[in-house]
Design an enzyme around this catalytic site. Structure first.
Site, PDB file in Angstrom:
ATOM      1  N   GLU A  68     -51.402  21.652 -14.574  1.00 15.09           N
ATOM      2  CA  GLU A  68     -49.869  22.279 -14.840  1.00 15.09           C
ATOM      3  C   GLU A  68     -49.475  22.397 -16.097  1.00 15.09           C
ATOM      4  O   GLU A  68     -49.935  21.594 -16.960  1.00 15.09           O
ATOM      5  CB  GLU A  68     -49.010  21.643 -13.704  1.00 15.09           C
ATOM      6  N   LYS A 103     -42.291  12.118  -6.783  1.00 18.67           N
ATOM      7  CA  LYS A 103     -41.402  11.430  -7.924  1.00 18.67           C
ATOM      8  C   LYS A 103     -40.647  10.453  -7.199  1.00 18.67           C
ATOM      9  O   LYS A 103     -40.003  10.853  -6.474  1.00 18.67           O
ATOM     10  CB  LYS A 103     -40.862  12.379  -8.793  1.00 18.67           C
TER      11      LYS A 103
END
Length: 306
Positions: free
Chosen positions: A28, A163
């Site tokens: 990414e 996360k």
């Protein structure tokens, strides 16, 4: 009516590898523009590509460059995104057509990277951590588009879990509802990005890249849409103290609320604030877990290409 030729650009090296059935790993670009400061962001991105090559696969860092969906950007384009930083549009699914139409640059999130990888035929994607259900989402409805993409885009995602700033329990519940298998690499517990422990169990434990590749191959051959999420714990030597990092996360979230930060600005702000509070320790942990994920994704891609 699709017209991918108008928008999609696949780097020659990536295209050649795909046509030959060689292993390719998607990477990414939001981590470059929104995840780290310059020049650490560029150094990290280039090192990740180097690791993928050393592991026998071809790296394909994905971004939108001048309105073109680019699968395999150049080192110069990586440097451009790194220097431009937060001025680059953070692109998820909803943003892709607008950024393309305007001919702008865009840094792809997990969701957008999955979409572009799938368009090009890349099946394995390595990232840091996925987005998920934010804390307090029962009232704010703040849920990352990453989860919806995992539900229906057939690209395996290798990460260090969701996360740690998120509600990990609700994130797992959402993935279960959407039918996304969550695999723990050599662990039965969901990693929590900065730490190896979360208190939540994954769906399946798998201990080798070959085992994971075979499961994903079966998924594709059965025609089952959607991703397979492979969660890879941060290496022990870089894992942060669980209680200490969660205290820092709570401080950062409280500050974000005070400042009225919400939506897609939340994650970049929190990661930056956590880095400042920890004196850079969280940034180093972030970098190390990305390297670790790139190695595992490459090993799986090599097995899948056999």
């Amino acid at each position: 009516m699709k017209n991918l030729e108008k928008y999609l650009v696949v780097a020659p090296e990536v295209k050649t590898a795909l046509e030959a059935g060689k292993p390719v790993v998607a990477l990414e670009s939001t981590i470059i523009s929104h995840g780290m400061p310059y020049p650490k962001n560029v150094e990290t991105a280039l090192e990740v590509e180097k690791i993928v090559r050393e592991c026998g696969a071809v790296p394909a860092t994905i971004a939108i460059i001048g309105g073109k969906l680019t699968v395999g950007i150049t080192p110069e384009e990586i440097d451009h995104l790194g220097k431009k930083g937060l001025a680059v549009t953070k692109v998820s699914r909803r943003d892709i057509p607008v950024v393309c139409a305007k001919g702008e640059d865009g840094a792809t999130t997990v969701a957008a990277t999955m979409i572009l990888a799938d368009m090009a035929g890349v099946k394995i994607f390595a990232t840091g951590g996925i987005g998920g259900v934010h804390r307090g989402a029962e009232t704010t409805m703040d849920i990352s588009a990453d989860l919806e993409e995992l539900a229906h885009t057939s690209v395996m995602v290798v990460c260090a879990g969701a996360k740690a700033i998120l509600d990990l329990g609700l994130t797992l519940e959402y993935l279960e509802t959407k039918g996304v298998p969550v695999i723990g690499y050599q662990t039965e517990e969901l990693p929590a990005f900065y730490t190896r422990k979360s208190g939540f169990k994954v769906d399946y434990r798998m201990d080798t890249p070959a085992e994971i590749a075979e499961a994903f191959r079966a998924k594709m051959e059965l025609g089952l849409d959607g991703s397979m999420l492979v969660t890879n714990p941060i290496p022990e030597e870089y894992s942060m103290d669980h209680d200490a990092i969660y205290k820092v996360i709570d401080e950062a979230i409280a500050k974000a609320k005070e400042l009225g930060i919400h939506g897609k600005e939340t994650t970049p702000y929190l990661l930056d604030e956590i880095q400042k509070i920890t004196g850079g320790d969280s940034l180093e942990a972030n970098i190390r877990l990305v390297y670790n994920n790139a190695r595992l994704a490459s090993a799986i891609a090599v097995e899948l290409s056999r």
